[in-house]
Design an enzyme around this catalytic site. Structure first.
Site, PDB file in Angstrom:
ATOM      1  N   ASP A 273       0.667  -1.888   4.517  1.00 35.69           N
ATOM      2  CA  ASP A 273       1.863  -1.029   4.513  1.00 35.69           C
ATOM      3  C   ASP A 273       3.121  -1.860   4.746  1.00 35.69           C
ATOM      4  OD1 ASP A 273       0.103   1.131   4.307  1.00 35.69           O
ATOM      5  OD2 ASP A 273       0.066   1.472   6.478  1.00 35.69           O
TER       6      ASP A 273
ATOM      7  N   HIS B  64       0.823  -1.207   0.000  1.00 40.98           N
ATOM      8  CA  HIS B  64       0.000   0.000   0.000  1.00 40.98           C
ATOM      9  C   HIS B  64       0.865   1.268   0.000  1.00 40.98           C
ATOM     10  CE1 HIS B  64      -2.736   2.883   2.264  1.00 40.98           C
ATOM     11  NE2 HIS B  64      -3.422   2.596   1.180  1.00 40.98           N
ATOM     12  N   ARG B  65       0.785   2.040  -1.060  1.00 41.27           N
ATOM     13  CA  ARG B  65       1.652   3.213  -1.278  1.00 41.27           C
ATOM     14  C   ARG B  65       3.122   2.774  -1.308  1.00 41.27           C
ATOM     15  NH1 ARG B  65      -1.211   7.347   3.167  1.00 41.27           N
ATOM     16  NH2 ARG B  65      -3.325   6.566   2.849  1.00 41.27           N
TER      17      ARG B  65
ATOM     18  N   GLU C  32       0.054  -0.741  -4.691  1.00 41.95           N
ATOM     19  CA  GLU C  32      -1.007   0.264  -4.844  1.00 41.95           C
ATOM     20  C   GLU C  32      -0.362   1.632  -4.795  1.00 41.95           C
ATOM     21  OE1 GLU C  32      -4.250   2.990  -3.099  1.00 41.95           O
ATOM     22  OE2 GLU C  32      -2.202   2.597  -2.414  1.00 41.95           O
TER      23      GLU C  32
ATOM     24  N   LYS D  89      -7.216   9.713  -7.640  1.00 43.38           N
ATOM     25  CA  LYS D  89      -7.669  10.514  -6.490  1.00 43.38           C
ATOM     26  C   LYS D  89      -8.541  11.665  -6.987  1.00 43.38           C
ATOM     27  CE  LYS D  89      -6.092   8.713  -2.616  1.00 43.38           C
ATOM     28  NZ  LYS D  89      -7.092   8.155  -1.717  1.00 43.38           N
TER      29      LYS D  89
END
Ligand code: G3P
Ligand code: CA
Length: 239
Positions: free
Chosen positions: A228, A6-7, A33, A110
């Site tokens: 994460d 995630h990120r 992601e 976004k």
């Protein structure tokens, strides 16, 4: 159950930077992601918030700054001094890291606060340029954006992001249309997600950093989670 960084590997590197994605590109996980916005001069950049205030030493809205202006700030030292000098990456630069890997790439548009007119076409152009069409998932909380993607490129997998609990996820998602359903951790345990799974829906859950929850989601038959710290979750999950 599949894992998506995630990120990037955002537990150990500054989120949405090349350092975080490079680390993810070396892991035996399903995918990554990332979040995208558009600059004042029409460049697609990877960052979570509408402003650069939280994740850089600068200030201002991404939409009001050119790429060159955005690049004058540091996106690493807010996280740890050793990452000082990380710049805001373009989508193209992040995709470059994954051209030769197996990873799936979930691009979150976004567009729920600022619509970024034309972002869908810009992102589709980058996907085509890097020849990663089969590995991409485009998601958004703005389901109008997903409709646009679906009309322009019906061969790309789309996923509807939900922050709320719906009574009937499957019917709603088919209406957009979107191929998959991405829900928050609390929502994943609700009755309506159980029904959607029984109906054959693809469900992915954000953001799962607790191994015990990851195990419960695996038991439920959830296809993937965003985390994460993919290495920690991977180490604790049974295959
Ligand atoms: O795509 C899943 C998750 O990233 C959505 O929430 O706020 O982390 O972008 P957020
Ligand atoms: Ca996201």
């Amino acid at each position: 159950m599949d894992l998506f960084a995630h990120r990037g590997v955002s537990a150990h590197y500054p989120e949405n930077t090349k350092a975080a994605f490079y680390a993810a590109s070396k892991l035996p996980i399903a995918g990554i992601e990332l979040d995208v916005h558009v600059t004042a001069d029409g460049e697609v950049v990877v960052i979570h918030d509408e402003t650069i205030d939280r994740t850089s030493n600068g200030s201002g809205y991404v939409k009001d700054l050119t790429l060159q202006q955005l690049r004058s700030y540091d996106y690493g030292s807010w996280f740890a001094e050793e990452y000082k000098g990380e710049i805001i990456p373009t989508l193209s630069e992040v995709l470059e890291l994954f051209v030769a890997t197996h990873h799936r790439i979930n691009i979150e548009l976004k567009t729920d606060i600022f619509p970024y007119e034309g972002i869908e076409a810009l992102v589709l152009k980058e996907i085509a340029k890097h020849q990663i069409t089969e590995r991409v998932i485009i998601s958004s909380f703005n389901h109008e954006s997903l409709q646009t993607v679906s009309q322009m490129a019906p061969y790309i997998e789309t996923a509807a992001l939900f922050a709320e609990i719906l009574v009937d996820f499957t019917t709603y998602t088919a209406k957009i249309p979107a191929n998959a359903i991405h829900v928050s951790l609390p929502t994943a345990f609700r009755r309506s997600i159980g029904v959607a799974l029984e109906q054959g829906a693809t469900i992915r859950v954000y953001t799962v950093n607790d191994l015990e929850y990851a195990k419960q989601l695996q038991q439920l038959g959830i296809q993937a989670v965003f985390t994460d710290d993919p290495e920690a979750i991977l180490a604790g999950l049974t295959k």
